[in-house]
Scaffold this motif. Structure first.
Motif, PDB file in Angstrom:
ATOM      1  N   GLU A  85      16.373 -28.750  20.434  1.00  0.00           N
ATOM      2  CA  GLU A  85      16.634 -27.341  20.715  1.00  0.00           C
ATOM      3  C   GLU A  85      15.756 -26.935  21.893  1.00  0.00           C
ATOM      4  N   LEU A  86      16.374 -26.633  23.021  1.00  0.00           N
ATOM      5  CA  LEU A  86      15.608 -26.275  24.210  1.00  0.00           C
ATOM      6  C   LEU A  86      14.611 -25.155  23.938  1.00  0.00           C
ATOM      7  N   ALA A  87      15.006 -24.175  23.130  1.00  0.00           N
ATOM      8  CA  ALA A  87      14.128 -23.042  22.872  1.00  0.00           C
ATOM      9  C   ALA A  87      12.822 -23.449  22.214  1.00  0.00           C
ATOM     10  N   GLU A  88      12.812 -24.599  21.515  1.00  0.00           N
ATOM     11  CA  GLU A  88      11.588 -25.076  20.880  1.00  0.00           C
ATOM     12  C   GLU A  88      10.495 -25.364  21.905  1.00  0.00           C
ATOM     13  N   ALA A  89      10.888 -25.885  23.064  1.00  0.00           N
ATOM     14  CA  ALA A  89       9.903 -26.279  24.066  1.00  0.00           C
ATOM     15  C   ALA A  89       9.867 -25.345  25.260  1.00  0.00           C
ATOM     16  N   SER A  90      11.035 -24.847  25.665  1.00  0.00           N
ATOM     17  CA  SER A  90      11.149 -24.133  26.942  1.00  0.00           C
ATOM     18  C   SER A  90      11.747 -22.744  26.782  1.00  0.00           C
ATOM     19  N   GLY A  91      11.625 -22.184  25.588  1.00  0.00           N
ATOM     20  CA  GLY A  91      12.249 -20.898  25.312  1.00  0.00           C
ATOM     21  C   GLY A  91      11.381 -19.712  25.679  1.00  0.00           C
ATOM     22  N   LEU A  92      12.028 -18.563  25.773  1.00  0.00           N
ATOM     23  CA  LEU A  92      11.306 -17.318  26.040  1.00  0.00           C
ATOM     24  C   LEU A  92      10.214 -17.074  25.000  1.00  0.00           C
ATOM     25  N   ARG A  93      10.486 -17.463  23.767  1.00  0.00           N
ATOM     26  CA  ARG A  93       9.488 -17.233  22.715  1.00  0.00           C
ATOM     27  C   ARG A  93       8.259 -18.111  22.880  1.00  0.00           C
ATOM     28  N   ARG A  94       8.338 -19.107  23.773  1.00  0.00           N
ATOM     29  CA  ARG A  94       7.189 -19.983  24.024  1.00  0.00           C
ATOM     30  C   ARG A  94       6.316 -19.495  25.173  1.00  0.00           C
ATOM     31  N   SER A 109      11.582 -26.455  32.562  1.00  0.00           N
ATOM     32  CA  SER A 109      12.190 -27.096  31.383  1.00  0.00           C
ATOM     33  C   SER A 109      11.554 -28.445  31.079  1.00  0.00           C
ATOM     34  N   VAL A 110      10.368 -28.702  31.621  1.00  0.00           N
ATOM     35  CA  VAL A 110       9.743 -30.018  31.460  1.00  0.00           C
ATOM     36  C   VAL A 110       9.527 -30.360  29.988  1.00  0.00           C
ATOM     37  N   GLY A 111       9.178 -29.380  29.166  1.00  0.00           N
ATOM     38  CA  GLY A 111       8.942 -29.654  27.755  1.00  0.00           C
ATOM     39  C   GLY A 111      10.181 -30.159  27.042  1.00  0.00           C
ATOM     40  N   THR A 112      11.341 -29.701  27.471  1.00  0.00           N
ATOM     41  CA  THR A 112      12.581 -30.190  26.879  1.00  0.00           C
ATOM     42  C   THR A 112      12.774 -31.665  27.197  1.00  0.00           C
ATOM     43  N   GLY A 113      12.488 -32.043  28.431  1.00  0.00           N
ATOM     44  CA  GLY A 113      12.550 -33.456  28.791  1.00  0.00           C
ATOM     45  C   GLY A 113      11.555 -34.288  28.014  1.00  0.00           C
ATOM     46  N   GLN A 114      10.371 -33.735  27.769  1.00  0.00           N
ATOM     47  CA  GLN A 114       9.373 -34.453  26.971  1.00  0.00           C
ATOM     48  C   GLN A 114       9.850 -34.647  25.535  1.00  0.00           C
ATOM     49  N   LEU A 115      10.550 -33.653  24.998  1.00  0.00           N
ATOM     50  CA  LEU A 115      11.120 -33.812  23.660  1.00  0.00           C
ATOM     51  C   LEU A 115      12.152 -34.937  23.630  1.00  0.00           C
ATOM     52  N   GLY A 132      19.964 -22.552  24.819  1.00  0.00           N
ATOM     53  CA  GLY A 132      19.945 -21.130  24.501  1.00  0.00           C
ATOM     54  C   GLY A 132      18.523 -20.621  24.431  1.00  0.00           C
ATOM     55  N   GLY A 133      18.324 -19.386  24.841  1.00  0.00           N
ATOM     56  CA  GLY A 133      17.018 -18.757  24.733  1.00  0.00           C
ATOM     57  C   GLY A 133      15.988 -19.278  25.710  1.00  0.00           C
ATOM     58  N   SER A 134      16.419 -19.835  26.847  1.00  0.00           N
ATOM     59  CA  SER A 134      15.473 -20.465  27.770  1.00  0.00           C
ATOM     60  C   SER A 134      14.673 -19.437  28.559  1.00  0.00           C
ATOM     61  N   ALA A 135      13.448 -19.829  28.920  1.00  0.00           N
ATOM     62  CA  ALA A 135      12.614 -19.016  29.803  1.00  0.00           C
ATOM     63  C   ALA A 135      12.789 -19.410  31.262  1.00  0.00           C
ATOM     64  N   CYS A 136      13.416 -20.560  31.514  1.00  0.00           N
ATOM     65  CA  CYS A 136      13.435 -21.140  32.860  1.00  0.00           C
ATOM     66  C   CYS A 136      14.773 -20.935  33.565  1.00  0.00           C
TER      67      CYS A 136
END
Length: 376
Positions: A85-94, A109-115, A132-136
């Motif tokens: 889930e992109l929002a887990e690593a790169s979301g606005l809530r992060r 979105s680097v954290g998503t790639g790390q996941l 969904g919910g991305s900050a980037c």
């Protein structure tokens, strides 16, 4: 009876909604078996829903959207499928603070790639990537660099994070990039660029003003141009390329991903057709039943599967702004909202759990004694 709700955003997670509904149903009819299957549409809450349904939940340390350390989760199952889930690593809530013009320009979105890399290291051979919910708004550039791609400026130097830096992109080297089969779970059909593109439509949600949107649009356009020139990939106009600030574009162009409706993929992962076998009734729902619900959101996806199995469907929500006749056209036989029993919306949010149990108790009394008849 099958209970398959999505989250009530800002109030309860999907597993919590399912648990409260099940408690109300069992209190009214302890003789009727209740199976809870929390669902999601690929956005925020997807991993939690799958873990509640039996997936293994794994955690790892990744880089957040502005370089902040984040502990992010992903889900795995025995067939070596990872759900990320992109929002887990790169979301606005992060974001460590509020979204701003600065974070809009530099979020990555680097954290998503790390996941994704971590999931592969732990045995994943296929990735379902929920957007969904991305900050980037970096076009997925950060995700690609975490997988080993090199995005270089005219002097051969790596670009800094963020979508604005892509304006200086001169070369892309993917010779050492990790590749894994990816399916993108997203309901967004926007292209990468233009009036319906990632920067112009979604940039304001991430703190971007007119100047930032112009810079981000230019960066994404440059990214698309260099990808086409250097690698022969041209996915800027593809459906879903603009999802999650252009992460959809990177998944399509560099990972060969296919984009499918999020709820469709998640129901497949949950083997929902098997769960429905023998069910008398399905209860689904989400925080707000509104026009967005009809655009492929979780309740409509659940109703579609239940229709195929000829099982009636009831939807519950915090509020409802569309009439029951319209919902029936999408396979939902009846619908109820917490505002039906508590008119104060603030109370519906703060006391959603007990209100859901009260509503479910009433539904069990009414609909299990007098089963719904499906309309055609």
């Amino acid at each position: 009876m099958v209970v398959a709700p999505d989250k009530f955003r800002g109030s309860l997670t999907a597993p919590e909604v399912a648990a409260h509904l099940a408690a109300g149903l069992r209190a009214a009819r302890p003789d009727v078996p209740v199976v809870t299957v929390p669902v999601a549409d690929g956005g925020e809450g997807t991993v939690a829903a799958l873990v509640a349904s039996g997936y293994s939940g794994l955690q790892t340390n990744v880089t957040g959207p502005v370089g902040n350390p984040v502990v992010a989760s992903f889900a795995m199952r025995s067939d070596q499928t990872a759900v990320i889930e992109l929002a887990e690593a790169s979301g606005l809530r992060r974001l460590p603070g509020r979204a701003s013009a600065t974070t809009a320009m530099t979020a990555t979105s680097v954290g998503t790639g790390q996941l994704i890399r971590t999931a592969v290291m732990r045995g994943a051979r296929r990735v379902v990537l929920g957007l969904g919910g991305s900050a980037c708004t970096d076009g997925g550039a950060g995700m690609l660099t975490a997988l080993g791609a090199k995005l270089l400026d005219g002097y051969g130097r790596p670009l800094p994070p963020g979508g604005a830096a892509l304006r200086r992109l001169a070369r892309i080297d993917t010779s050492e990039m990790l590749r894994v089969p990816v399916v993108v779970a997203s309901d967004v059909d926007n292209p990468l660029l233009g009036q319906r593109g990632a920067a112009q439509i979604f940039g304001p949600q991430k703190g971007a003003g007119p100047r930032e949107i112009e810079a981000l649009e230019a960066g994404l356009a440059r990214f698309s141009e260099i990808a086409r020139r250097e690698l022969g990939v041209d996915e800027a106009d593809a459906r879903g390329a603009g999802a999650a600030g252009g992460v959809g574009f990177a998944a399509l162009a560099f990972l060969g991903a296919a984009v499918r409706p999020g709820i469709e993929i998640i129901l497949e992962q949950l083997d929902f057709a098997r769960v429905l076998a023998g069910a008398r009734l399905v209860i689904t729902g989400e925080g707000s039943l509104d026009e967005q619900t009809l655009n492929g959101k979780a309740p409509v996806g659940v109703a579609r599967e239940a229709w195929r199995a000829e099982v009636p469907v009831i939807a519950v929500s915090g509020r409802r702004t569309i009439d029951r006749d319209l919902l029936r056209r999408f396979g939902i036989d009846n619908a109820y909202a917490l505002t039906d029993i508590e008119p104060d919306p603030h109370m519906c949010i703060s006391h959603a759990g007990p209100l859901l149990e009260q509503l479910a108790h009433s539904l069990a009394v009414v609909h299990l004694d007098r089963p719904l008849t499906r309309t055609t």
